[in-house]
Structures are given as C-alpha cells and as structure tokens.
Design an enzyme around this catalytic site. Structure first.
Site, PDB file in Angstrom:
ATOM      1  N   GLY A 182      48.078  30.435  42.569  1.00  0.00           N
ATOM      2  CA  GLY A 182      47.087  31.326  43.175  1.00  0.00           C
ATOM      3  C   GLY A 182      46.452  32.347  42.255  1.00  0.00           C
ATOM      4  N   THR A 183      46.021  31.900  41.093  1.00  0.00           N
ATOM      5  CA  THR A 183      45.317  32.821  40.186  1.00  0.00           C
ATOM      6  C   THR A 183      44.119  32.118  39.546  1.00  0.00           C
ATOM      7  OG1 THR A 183      45.464  34.131  38.160  1.00  0.00           O
ATOM      8  CG2 THR A 183      46.995  32.287  38.333  1.00  0.00           C
ATOM      9  N   CYS A 202      48.338  27.222  48.602  1.00  0.00           N
ATOM     10  CA  CYS A 202      49.674  27.190  47.978  1.00  0.00           C
ATOM     11  C   CYS A 202      50.800  27.174  49.005  1.00  0.00           C
ATOM     12  CB  CYS A 202      49.848  28.282  46.930  1.00  0.00           C
ATOM     13  SG  CYS A 202      49.479  29.925  47.477  1.00  0.00           S
ATOM     14  N   PRO A 257      43.012  39.798  51.019  1.00  0.00           N
ATOM     15  CA  PRO A 257      42.028  38.965  50.304  1.00  0.00           C
ATOM     16  C   PRO A 257      42.310  38.926  48.811  1.00  0.00           C
ATOM     17  CG  PRO A 257      41.020  41.030  51.032  1.00  0.00           C
ATOM     18  CD  PRO A 257      42.422  41.026  51.559  1.00  0.00           C
ATOM     19  N   ASP A 258      41.900  37.830  48.155  1.00  0.00           N
ATOM     20  CA  ASP A 258      42.028  37.816  46.692  1.00  0.00           C
ATOM     21  C   ASP A 258      40.847  38.585  46.103  1.00  0.00           C
ATOM     22  OD1 ASP A 258      39.858  36.098  46.751  1.00  0.00           O
ATOM     23  OD2 ASP A 258      40.939  34.335  46.049  1.00  0.00           O
ATOM     24  N   PHE A 259      40.641  38.485  44.811  1.00  0.00           N
ATOM     25  CA  PHE A 259      39.576  39.265  44.167  1.00  0.00           C
ATOM     26  C   PHE A 259      38.265  38.486  44.033  1.00  0.00           C
ATOM     27  CE2 PHE A 259      43.546  41.169  42.953  1.00  0.00           C
ATOM     28  CZ  PHE A 259      43.290  42.517  43.095  1.00  0.00           C
ATOM     29  N   ARG A 260      38.376  37.222  43.628  1.00  0.00           N
ATOM     30  CA  ARG A 260      37.176  36.526  43.168  1.00  0.00           C
ATOM     31  C   ARG A 260      36.712  35.361  44.027  1.00  0.00           C
ATOM     32  NH1 ARG A 260      40.096  38.328  38.958  1.00  0.00           N
ATOM     33  NH2 ARG A 260      38.993  39.796  37.588  1.00  0.00           N
ATOM     34  N   HIS A 294      50.320  44.028  36.350  1.00  0.00           N
ATOM     35  CA  HIS A 294      49.219  44.965  36.568  1.00  0.00           C
ATOM     36  C   HIS A 294      49.670  46.223  37.299  1.00  0.00           C
ATOM     37  CE1 HIS A 294      46.181  41.462  35.888  1.00  0.00           C
ATOM     38  NE2 HIS A 294      46.709  41.919  34.779  1.00  0.00           N
ATOM     39  N   ASN A 332      46.823  25.550  43.078  1.00  0.00           N
ATOM     40  CA  ASN A 332      45.726  26.487  43.310  1.00  0.00           C
ATOM     41  C   ASN A 332      44.633  25.812  44.137  1.00  0.00           C
ATOM     42  OD1 ASN A 332      45.178  29.221  42.477  1.00  0.00           O
ATOM     43  ND2 ASN A 332      43.354  28.471  41.437  1.00  0.00           N
ATOM     44  N   GLU A 340      41.610  25.775  43.329  1.00  0.00           N
ATOM     45  CA  GLU A 340      40.625  25.200  42.395  1.00  0.00           C
ATOM     46  C   GLU A 340      41.303  25.026  41.034  1.00  0.00           C
ATOM     47  OE1 GLU A 340      37.607  28.165  41.582  1.00  0.00           O
ATOM     48  OE2 GLU A 340      39.094  29.757  41.772  1.00  0.00           O
ATOM     49  N   ASN A 369      49.969  40.761  41.014  1.00  0.00           N
ATOM     50  CA  ASN A 369      49.642  41.415  42.285  1.00  0.00           C
ATOM     51  C   ASN A 369      50.207  42.830  42.369  1.00  0.00           C
ATOM     52  OD1 ASN A 369      48.431  39.040  42.835  1.00  0.00           O
ATOM     53  ND2 ASN A 369      50.064  38.233  44.113  1.00  0.00           N
ATOM     54  N   ILE A 370      49.510  43.632  43.169  1.00  0.00           N
ATOM     55  CA  ILE A 370      49.913  45.038  43.304  1.00  0.00           C
ATOM     56  C   ILE A 370      50.294  45.341  44.754  1.00  0.00           C
ATOM     57  CG2 ILE A 370      48.645  45.926  41.300  1.00  0.00           C
ATOM     58  CD1 ILE A 370      46.266  46.533  43.065  1.00  0.00           C
ATOM     59  N   ASP A 371      50.644  44.269  45.487  1.00  0.00           N
ATOM     60  CA  ASP A 371      50.958  44.464  46.904  1.00  0.00           C
ATOM     61  C   ASP A 371      52.450  44.614  47.184  1.00  0.00           C
ATOM     62  OD1 ASP A 371      51.900  41.783  46.689  1.00  0.00           O
ATOM     63  OD2 ASP A 371      49.959  40.994  47.331  1.00  0.00           O
TER      64      ASP A 371
HETATM   65  P1  OAD Z   1      41.516  36.026  41.704  1.00  0.00           P
HETATM   66  O1  OAD Z   1      40.895  36.475  42.977  1.00  0.00           O
HETATM   67  O2  OAD Z   1      40.743  36.176  40.453  1.00  0.00           O
HETATM   68  O3  OAD Z   1      41.939  34.487  41.817  1.00  0.00           O
HETATM   69  C1  OAD Z   1      42.631  33.988  42.940  1.00  0.00           C
HETATM   70  C2  OAD Z   1      42.771  32.486  42.781  1.00  0.00           C
HETATM   71  O4  OAD Z   1      43.585  32.007  43.828  1.00  0.00           O
HETATM   72  C3  OAD Z   1      41.446  31.721  42.848  1.00  0.00           C
HETATM   73  O5  OAD Z   1      41.438  30.688  41.886  1.00  0.00           O
HETATM   74  C4  OAD Z   1      41.446  31.143  44.275  1.00  0.00           C
HETATM   75  O6  OAD Z   1      40.744  29.922  44.366  1.00  0.00           O
HETATM   76  C5  OAD Z   1      42.917  30.939  44.486  1.00  0.00           C
HETATM   77  N1  OAD Z   1      43.347  30.997  45.890  1.00  0.00           N
HETATM   78  C6  OAD Z   1      42.898  31.802  46.870  1.00  0.00           C
HETATM   79  N2  OAD Z   1      43.574  31.610  47.999  1.00  0.00           N
HETATM   80  C7  OAD Z   1      44.496  30.656  47.733  1.00  0.00           C
HETATM   81  C8  OAD Z   1      45.512  30.008  48.495  1.00  0.00           C
HETATM   82  N3  OAD Z   1      45.728  30.309  49.786  1.00  0.00           N
HETATM   83  N4  OAD Z   1      46.252  29.040  47.899  1.00  0.00           N
HETATM   84  C9  OAD Z   1      46.034  28.716  46.597  1.00  0.00           C
HETATM   85  N5  OAD Z   1      45.098  29.288  45.836  1.00  0.00           N
HETATM   86  C10 OAD Z   1      44.343  30.248  46.384  1.00  0.00           C
HETATM   87  O7  OAD Z   1      42.922  36.787  41.598  1.00  0.00           O
HETATM   88  P2  OAD Z   1      43.849  36.956  40.301  1.00  0.00           P
HETATM   89  O8  OAD Z   1      43.784  35.763  39.443  1.00  0.00           O
HETATM   90  O9  OAD Z   1      45.165  37.384  40.802  1.00  0.00           O
HETATM   91  O10 OAD Z   1      43.619  43.197  38.622  1.00  0.00           O
HETATM   92  O11 OAD Z   1      43.136  38.168  39.581  1.00  0.00           O
HETATM   93  C11 OAD Z   1      43.682  38.704  38.411  1.00  0.00           C
HETATM   94  C12 OAD Z   1      43.441  40.193  38.344  1.00  0.00           C
HETATM   95  O12 OAD Z   1      42.055  40.451  38.502  1.00  0.00           O
HETATM   96  C13 OAD Z   1      44.112  40.967  39.454  1.00  0.00           C
HETATM   97  O13 OAD Z   1      45.452  41.288  39.156  1.00  0.00           O
HETATM   98  C14 OAD Z   1      43.258  42.200  39.586  1.00  0.00           C
HETATM   99  C15 OAD Z   1      41.889  41.633  39.321  1.00  0.00           C
HETATM  100  O14 OAD Z   1      41.016  42.496  38.650  1.00  0.00           O
HETATM  101  C16 OAD Z   1      44.063  44.397  39.076  1.00  0.00           C
HETATM  102  O15 OAD Z   1      44.315  44.617  40.222  1.00  0.00           O
HETATM  103  C17 OAD Z   1      44.272  45.415  38.068  1.00  0.00           C
END
Ligand code: OAD
Length: 324
Positions: free
Chosen positions: A240-241, A285, A73-76, A167, A265, A267, A148-150
């Site tokens: 994807g950020t 993506c 899963p992503d973060f947000r 990170h 992305n 969004e 990413n940290i994966d």
């Molecule tokens: P986020 O979870 O903040 O953002 C992920 C983004 O990817 C969002 O805009 C989603 O809409 C989009 N997304 C999700 N799934 C997708 C897909 N299949 N295709 C395209 N887009 C998709 O994650 P990051 O931006 O990576 O820090 O977060 C940045 C940092 O915040 C991370 O490195 C982490 C966190 O705190 C640490 O781990 C230290």
C-alpha cells in the site's frame, strides 16, 4: 452353481455400499462460501506464501494504502487521496501542508489538518495491520518500516521494537527553530481544541508534532535500524505505498541481491521487474492478505487477532466515554 448365482452375493454387498454412500452424500450440505476460493497451486499468491513461510526475515514496508480500509484516505489516489482534497487551505501545491519552510511562514493549514488527522481512537487496525503482527508472532518479521502517522500498528499490538515510524508520529512535539521538546498534551490542546499554532516558550517560534515534514531528516532510528536490517532481509514485503517519497522509496532497491521482493498494491509502482525475485499482485491489500492467510492456513489466527484489536479499541472508546 450358475455364474449369476455365484455373483449375486458380492453384487448385493456393492449395492449396499452404494446406498450407504448415497445416504452419506445426502447428509452433506453445500454451504455458501463467505471467502474467495484459494487460487490455483501455481498462482503468484502460492509463490508469495512459500517465500513468506520458508524464508523468514521479512522486512515489511507499509504506506497509506494499508489504512484505507480503516477509513483513512491515502495521499495520492486521484479523487480520494488527501492531496486532492485540500482546496479549502489554498495551498500553492498540496504537499506544502507537510513542508517545514511553508509551515514556518503559514502554519495554519497544517493546524487545521491536524484537527482532522490527529490520531485518536476513531480508527481500528485493518486485516493487513493484523497480518504484520502475525508475522511477528510467528517469528518471521524482521521489522515493519511504516510511512504512516496513524499509529494503527500499535493498536494492532505490534511491539515498538519491531516498528520504525519512518515519517514520525503525533506522540511528541518540538520547536521547529530551537528544537526544544514541547509538552505533547499542550500541543494537542492548542491545535485540536483551540485551532491555534503552538508557540515555543523559549524562542517564540512554532512548535509542531514530530511528524517528518518535507525538508526534515528522518529519525536516527530509521537510519540505524535500516543499516542493520538491509543486509539480512530475505523478503521485502511492500504494502500500500506509491513509493514516491525518498528515502523510504529506495528501500526495495537497497535490499540484498537475493532478497525476494513482493508488492501488494492497487497499482504497480517502483521499478521491480526481476522475474526471479519479484512478484507484484494487484488489488486491495486486505483482500490479498486474506487470500494469503488462507493459503498459509493462518486465516483463523488472523481473524482472531484482528477481532481482538477491534475489541481492545472498543473497550478504550468506552473507557474514554466513561471518563467524560
Ligand atoms: P500514497 O498515497 O502516495 O500511496 C498509496 C498507495 O497505496 C497507492 O499506490 C495506492 O494505489 C495504494 N492503495 C490505496 N488503497 C489501497 C488498498 N486498499 N490496497 C492496496 N493498495 C492501496 O501513500 P504513501 O506511499 O504512504 O508523508 O505516501 C508516502 C508519504 O507521502 C506519506 O508518508 C506522507 C506523504 O507525503 C508524510 O506524512 C510526512
């Protein structure tokens, strides 16, 4: 000689040709498309493909969205993101789990989370990871700045010098007080197998893997390479950020004024709106990358590279099983 007699021979030839063509057409079997049709010539994806192929020096900026298709899963993202699913840890706010001051006082939530997210060989790289490696093999990649940290970039065979893990990562660890290095296998055993906080033998403070927590600096490598790469990047490809965490989120603003910026992305994020050099393409993506690869004529290579990465993983899993 009558006109009809005069024309009869050529007409017969024409009929034969038409019959032959009809027979050929009968032989053509319409096959079901397994991939989406390429978009129209003037589409944003054609523009992106052109920039990718003709400019080179591509600075790729990746976030958690590129690993979602792998099952991480992503973060947000609302509902599915990690920060919406940490209720069991009773945190004052979700990001506290990655906050160094919070860890100093309450390390247990991160220890529990580490059991879930410590990279192993559970997840395979996605098509998007494979695409970044393909850019490198085609000599088009300047660097991949990954948040990413994966560790999936490594599993996709991206060479270490092409990657900046902004990170941090789980391959080393140190004390949060005296900064002495700790033995990573012992840290992993303590956190993942025993659910215990690793303690520094020198100062008795807590140890944690070298993931950059809020309140900590990014690795020197990030600053060193970024200052070299920013002036020469010709394309900034953002994948994807949410662009919410500085300083990485500032990269698109810091590239040169002529650097093209592409955002793939789910969004629209950030504040890129210069129509001459910015393109946002909304969607998953992996889907977008596949369409791009089709336009670029790279689909077979991309699929082969992705398949190879997955086979390598399968072999690693089998080897690990045999080792017990
Ligand atoms: P986020 O979870 O903040 O953002 C992920 C983004 O990817 C969002 O805009 C989603 O809409 C989009 N997304 C999700 N799934 C997708 C897909 N299949 N295709 C395209 N887009 C998709 O994650 P990051 O931006 O990576 O820090 O977060 C940045 C940092 O915040 C991370 O490195 C982490 C966190 O705190 C640490 O781990 C230290």
């Amino acid at each position: 000689m009558s006109s009809s007699a005069k024309d009869s021979k050529p007409d017969k030839k024409k009929d034969d040709a038409v019959d032959a063509l009809a027979a050929q057409i009968d032989q053509i079997h319409v096959t079901e498309r397994t991939t989406p049709p390429p978009p129209e010539e003037d589409s944003p994806l054609h523009k992106i493909a052109h920039w990718i192929q003709h400019h080179g020096q591509i600075l790729v900026l990746t976030g958690a969205g590129v690993s979602v298709a792998a099952g991480i899963p992503d973060f947000r993202s609302p509902g599915t993101g990690l920060y919406d699913n940490l209720q069991k840890y009773n945190l004052p706010y979700p990001e506290a789990v990655f906050d160094v001051d919070f860890y100093r006082r309450h390390p247990q939530p991160f220890v529990s989370l580490a059991q879930e997210i410590w990279p192993g060989i559970h997840y395979a790289p996605t098509l998007t990871h494979a695409f970044v490696t393909l850019l490198h093999r085609k000599d088009l990649l300047l660097r991949n700045y990954s948040q990413n940290i994966d560790g999936l970039e490594y599993l996709a065979q991206l060479p270490a010098e092409q990657l900046v893990e902004c990170h941090g990562h789980f391959r080393s660890a140190k004390c949060i007080q005296c900064f002495r290095k700790a033995e990573i296998e012992a840290v992993r055993t303590s956190m993942v197998q025993e659910a215990k906080v690793p303690i520094c033998p020198h100062c008795r403070s807590y140890v944690k893997p070298d993931i950059v927590f809020f309140g900590e600096s990014l690795p020197d490598r990030f600053h060193t390479l970024l200052s070299q790469d920013l002036p020469v990047a010709k394309v900034c490809l953002i994948l994807g950020t949410s662009l919410q965490v500085a300083p990485v989120s500032l990269i698109p603003e810091k590239v040169g004024p002529h650097c093209k910026r592409i955002l793939l992305n789910k969004e629209r994020v950030g504040n890129m709106d210069d129509s001459d050099r910015d393109v946002f393409y909304e969607g998953d993506c992996d889907d977008t990358i596949l369409e791009l690869a089709q336009i670029l004529g790279w689909e077979q290579e991309l699929r082969a590279l992705h398949k190879q990465a997955k086979q390598d993983m399968k072999r690693a899993v089998e080897k690990k099983k045999k080792e017990g």
